[in-house]
Design a protein around this motif. Structure first.
Motif, PDB file in Angstrom:
ATOM      1  N   GLN A 128     -39.376 -37.037  18.237  1.00 37.20           N
ATOM      2  CA  GLN A 128     -38.985 -36.354  17.004  1.00 37.20           C
ATOM      3  C   GLN A 128     -40.142 -36.228  16.013  1.00 37.20           C
ATOM      4  O   GLN A 128     -40.064 -35.437  15.077  1.00 37.20           O
ATOM      5  N   THR A 129     -41.179 -37.022  16.215  1.00 32.73           N
ATOM      6  CA  THR A 129     -42.266 -37.050  15.235  1.00 32.73           C
ATOM      7  C   THR A 129     -43.614 -37.204  15.926  1.00 32.73           C
ATOM      8  O   THR A 129     -43.699 -37.690  17.054  1.00 32.73           O
ATOM      9  N   ILE A 130     -44.665 -36.777  15.244  1.00 36.10           N
ATOM     10  CA  ILE A 130     -46.044 -36.938  15.726  1.00 36.10           C
ATOM     11  C   ILE A 130     -46.559 -38.285  15.231  1.00 36.10           C
ATOM     12  O   ILE A 130     -46.433 -38.595  14.036  1.00 36.10           O
ATOM     13  N   PRO A 131     -47.132 -39.112  16.102  1.00 36.03           N
ATOM     14  CA  PRO A 131     -47.679 -40.399  15.643  1.00 36.03           C
ATOM     15  C   PRO A 131     -48.723 -40.210  14.542  1.00 36.03           C
ATOM     16  O   PRO A 131     -49.472 -39.222  14.541  1.00 36.03           O
ATOM     17  N   THR A 132     -48.755 -41.128  13.594  1.00 36.49           N
ATOM     18  CA  THR A 132     -49.733 -41.076  12.512  1.00 36.49           C
ATOM     19  C   THR A 132     -51.046 -41.686  12.986  1.00 36.49           C
ATOM     20  O   THR A 132     -51.142 -42.879  13.247  1.00 36.49           O
ATOM     21  N   LEU A 133     -52.063 -40.834  13.125  1.00 36.20           N
ATOM     22  CA  LEU A 133     -53.388 -41.275  13.569  1.00 36.20           C
ATOM     23  C   LEU A 133     -54.422 -40.600  12.678  1.00 36.20           C
ATOM     24  O   LEU A 133     -54.513 -39.368  12.653  1.00 36.20           O
ATOM     25  N   ASP A 134     -55.188 -41.367  11.954  1.00 33.40           N
ATOM     26  CA  ASP A 134     -56.192 -40.804  11.055  1.00 33.40           C
ATOM     27  C   ASP A 134     -57.586 -40.885  11.672  1.00 33.40           C
ATOM     28  O   ASP A 134     -58.120 -39.902  12.165  1.00 33.40           O
ATOM     29  N   LYS A 135     -58.164 -42.090  11.644  1.00 28.11           N
ATOM     30  CA  LYS A 135     -59.490 -42.290  12.224  1.00 28.11           C
ATOM     31  C   LYS A 135     -59.373 -43.193  13.443  1.00 28.11           C
ATOM     32  O   LYS A 135     -58.771 -44.256  13.393  1.00 28.11           O
ATOM     33  N   ILE A 136     -59.970 -42.742  14.541  1.00 31.69           N
ATOM     34  CA  ILE A 136     -59.864 -43.462  15.804  1.00 31.69           C
ATOM     35  C   ILE A 136     -61.265 -43.762  16.321  1.00 31.69           C
ATOM     36  O   ILE A 136     -62.075 -42.843  16.497  1.00 31.69           O
ATOM     37  N   GLU A 137     -61.550 -45.034  16.538  1.00 29.98           N
ATOM     38  CA  GLU A 137     -62.816 -45.446  17.140  1.00 29.98           C
ATOM     39  C   GLU A 137     -62.532 -45.913  18.562  1.00 29.98           C
ATOM     40  O   GLU A 137     -61.915 -46.954  18.769  1.00 29.98           O
ATOM     41  N   LEU A 138     -62.985 -45.133  19.530  1.00 30.98           N
ATOM     42  CA  LEU A 138     -62.737 -45.461  20.920  1.00 30.98           C
ATOM     43  C   LEU A 138     -63.833 -46.379  21.466  1.00 30.98           C
ATOM     44  O   LEU A 138     -64.971 -46.358  20.989  1.00 30.98           O
ATOM     45  N   GLN A 139     -63.481 -47.162  22.453  1.00 32.30           N
ATOM     46  CA  GLN A 139     -64.431 -48.084  23.063  1.00 32.30           C
ATOM     47  C   GLN A 139     -65.460 -47.329  23.906  1.00 32.30           C
ATOM     48  O   GLN A 139     -65.292 -46.152  24.223  1.00 32.30           O
ATOM     49  N   ASP A 140     -66.507 -48.043  24.302  1.00 36.66           N
ATOM     50  CA  ASP A 140     -67.598 -47.428  25.056  1.00 36.66           C
ATOM     51  C   ASP A 140     -67.148 -46.867  26.398  1.00 36.66           C
ATOM     52  O   ASP A 140     -67.794 -45.963  26.941  1.00 36.66           O
ATOM     53  N   ASP A 141     -66.049 -47.402  26.927  1.00 33.96           N
ATOM     54  CA  ASP A 141     -65.599 -46.930  28.236  1.00 33.96           C
ATOM     55  C   ASP A 141     -64.673 -45.717  28.146  1.00 33.96           C
ATOM     56  O   ASP A 141     -64.148 -45.246  29.159  1.00 33.96           O
ATOM     57  N   ALA A 142     -64.468 -45.194  26.954  1.00 32.85           N
ATOM     58  CA  ALA A 142     -63.572 -44.042  26.780  1.00 32.85           C
ATOM     59  C   ALA A 142     -64.247 -42.755  27.256  1.00 32.85           C
ATOM     60  O   ALA A 142     -65.393 -42.468  26.893  1.00 32.85           O
ATOM     61  N   ALA A 143     -63.530 -41.988  28.068  1.00 35.30           N
ATOM     62  CA  ALA A 143     -64.030 -40.692  28.522  1.00 35.30           C
ATOM     63  C   ALA A 143     -63.663 -39.586  27.528  1.00 35.30           C
ATOM     64  O   ALA A 143     -64.455 -38.685  27.259  1.00 35.30           O
ATOM     65  N   TYR A 144     -62.451 -39.682  26.958  1.00 38.17           N
ATOM     66  CA  TYR A 144     -61.965 -38.681  26.008  1.00 38.17           C
ATOM     67  C   TYR A 144     -60.628 -39.144  25.448  1.00 38.17           C
ATOM     68  O   TYR A 144     -60.008 -40.083  25.970  1.00 38.17           O
ATOM     69  N   LEU A 145     -60.177 -38.452  24.404  1.00 39.45           N
ATOM     70  CA  LEU A 145     -58.819 -38.616  23.878  1.00 39.45           C
ATOM     71  C   LEU A 145     -58.123 -37.272  23.970  1.00 39.45           C
ATOM     72  O   LEU A 145     -58.623 -36.266  23.447  1.00 39.45           O
ATOM     73  N   HIS A 146     -56.970 -37.234  24.630  1.00 40.67           N
ATOM     74  CA  HIS A 146     -56.240 -35.990  24.871  1.00 40.67           C
ATOM     75  C   HIS A 146     -54.976 -35.945  24.015  1.00 40.67           C
ATOM     76  O   HIS A 146     -54.201 -36.897  23.986  1.00 40.67           O
ATOM     77  N   ILE A 147     -54.769 -34.806  23.338  1.00 43.20           N
ATOM     78  CA  ILE A 147     -53.544 -34.571  22.579  1.00 43.20           C
ATOM     79  C   ILE A 147     -52.974 -33.201  22.938  1.00 43.20           C
ATOM     80  O   ILE A 147     -53.678 -32.339  23.493  1.00 43.20           O
ATOM     81  N   THR A 148     -51.708 -33.001  22.613  1.00 34.45           N
ATOM     82  CA  THR A 148     -51.059 -31.693  22.730  1.00 34.45           C
ATOM     83  C   THR A 148     -50.720 -31.254  21.313  1.00 34.45           C
ATOM     84  O   THR A 148     -49.920 -31.902  20.636  1.00 34.45           O
ATOM     85  N   SER A 149     -51.326 -30.177  20.854  1.00 35.36           N
ATOM     86  CA  SER A 149     -51.254 -29.829  19.429  1.00 35.36           C
ATOM     87  C   SER A 149     -49.868 -29.388  18.973  1.00 35.36           C
ATOM     88  O   SER A 149     -49.489 -29.605  17.825  1.00 35.36           O
ATOM     89  N   ASN A 150     -49.108 -28.777  19.872  1.00 37.99           N
ATOM     90  CA  ASN A 150     -47.766 -28.298  19.525  1.00 37.99           C
ATOM     91  C   ASN A 150     -46.859 -28.521  20.727  1.00 37.99           C
ATOM     92  O   ASN A 150     -47.268 -28.290  21.861  1.00 37.99           O
ATOM     93  N   ASN A 151     -45.650 -28.982  20.460  1.00 40.04           N
ATOM     94  CA  ASN A 151     -44.746 -29.370  21.540  1.00 40.04           C
ATOM     95  C   ASN A 151     -43.538 -28.451  21.568  1.00 40.04           C
ATOM     96  O   ASN A 151     -42.618 -28.588  20.755  1.00 40.04           O
ATOM     97  N   THR A 152     -43.563 -27.512  22.505  1.00 42.97           N
ATOM     98  CA  THR A 152     -42.572 -26.441  22.535  1.00 42.97           C
ATOM     99  C   THR A 152     -41.152 -26.960  22.724  1.00 42.97           C
ATOM    100  O   THR A 152     -40.213 -26.429  22.135  1.00 42.97           O
TER     101      THR A 152
END
Length: 360
Positions: A128-152
């Motif tokens: 029902q809601t988009i998680p609240t995420l402002d600033k994200i610091e990923l660890q050195d082993d992170a390849a990427y962060l994937h999101i879906t901008s709009n959920n049909t």
């Protein structure tokens, strides 16, 4: 001929002006005596169409030369696999934010390729809601962060995108690209199936930062390597030429209206028309998404009973409203009001919703 009130979730409505322009050129494009889909993809006439579409995307989204624009096939669903195959190298982790069915499917495909992690999820409240995420610091082993901008399916949308450090931000924007201005520089990769806001089904747009190209292992199939397509201007094999032509006409149309700031105002106005009816219905209509996460592209709502929903959809169909049935995982109704859906059609739907409530 009377045009339908098309609220399909995708393939979706195309601008009437675009359809008319394509109709005019259907039998003779640019004096060639051929339809665009009859042209060789190596011809100068098609090359001009191809490059115009790229140039218009750069203009509308203010895409810098640090990014490649690719026209691929296989839909966003192929990108679910192609992204990890290119970017999720050994000992790296692909991070995902789950906001609906499509992000779940993207994660499922990535798990087949390498290590994954769920950074945040809205599944517990049925998205029902988009998680609240402002600033994200990923660890050195992170390849990427994937999101879906709009959920049909669930009718939710990211209003602001998180600031991510440590790895590139990747977004599936299939259902809201071109609905408003965005800062492309926040992303390492953006992808979108065309069949909602960009044009017809058959072509997928990928906007990828150049430093992310060429990272795929040697064993990856040629057609699934971004380097193959970036090195050949998306012409390594025969592209979906007709779909790209129609995409170029849609981009031309959006540009003629004044660009994405104008589209944003139009889309907000359309969405407000429907959300005002829902909020003013004293609970007769109930929106699925929380107000702070509501989508301007897909308005999802339920009625008080299955019987009321069935009656609503039956009467709507009789009046020419198409595509209003909600997805089975949410139920109820869904009005997809992408860029090409006219304000007048949205106003007609709002009038019907009010009259149905008063008479039911």
């Amino acid at each position: 001929m009377k045009r339908a009130y098309n609220f399909n979730a995708g393939p979706a409505a195309l601008p009437l002006e675009v359809l008319k322009k394509a109709q005019e050129e259907w039998l003779d494009f640019n004096g060639t005596g051929m339809n665009v889909m009859e042209l060789s993809h190596r011809s100068k006439d098609y090359e001009a169409v191809h490059n115009k579409a790229i140039a218009l995307l750069r203009k509308l989204l203010s895409i810098s030369d640090d990014y490649e624009i690719l026209f691929l096939q296989g839909g966003a669903s192929t990108q679910f696999s192609m992204i990890p195959m290119n970017l999720l190298n050994k000992d790296k982790v692909g991070h995902y934010v789950l906001t609906g069915s499509w992000s779940e499917k993207a994660l499922k495909e990535a798990k087949k390729v390498g290590q994954t992690a769920v950074l945040a999820s809205g599944k517990e409240n049925n998205y029902q809601t988009i998680p609240t995420l402002d600033k994200i610091e990923l660890q050195d082993d992170a390849a990427y962060l994937h999101i879906t901008s709009n959920n049909t399916i669930f009718g939710t949308q990211w209003k602001t995108f998180p600031e991510v450090s440590g790895a590139p931000l990747i977004a599936d924007m299939s259902s809201d690209i071109l609905c408003k201005p965005i800062d492309v520089n926040k992303f390492g990769l953006i992808y979108a199936g065309a069949q909602k806001n960009l044009g017809p089904s058959g072509v997928t747009v990928v906007i990828i930062r150049k430093d992310l190209i060429g990272q795929a292992p040697e064993a990856i199939p040629t057609m699934l390597d971004y380097k193959t397509h970036s090195g050949n201007n998306s012409l390594y094999n025969t592209p979906p030429t007709l779909a790209i032509y129609l995409l170029s006409l849609v981009l031309e149309h959006v540009d003629s209206l004044g660009g994405l700031s104008v589209m944003e105002k139009m889309n907000e106005e359309k969405a407000n028309v429907l959300y005002d009816v829902i909020d003013g219905s004293n609970g007769f209509y109930k929106g699925h998404a929380t107000p702070d996460s509501r989508s301007t592209m897909n308005v999802t709502f339920t009625l008080q009973s299955d019987e009321a929903t069935a009656a609503f959809l039956a009467q709507a169909k009789e009046l020419g409203f198409i595509g209003l049935a909600g997805h089975r995982s949410v139920g109820g109704c869904r009005a997809s009001i992408y860029n090409a859906v006219p304000l007048e059609h949205v106003q007609k739907l709002a009038e019907f919703m009010k009259s149905f409530q008063s008479s039911y």
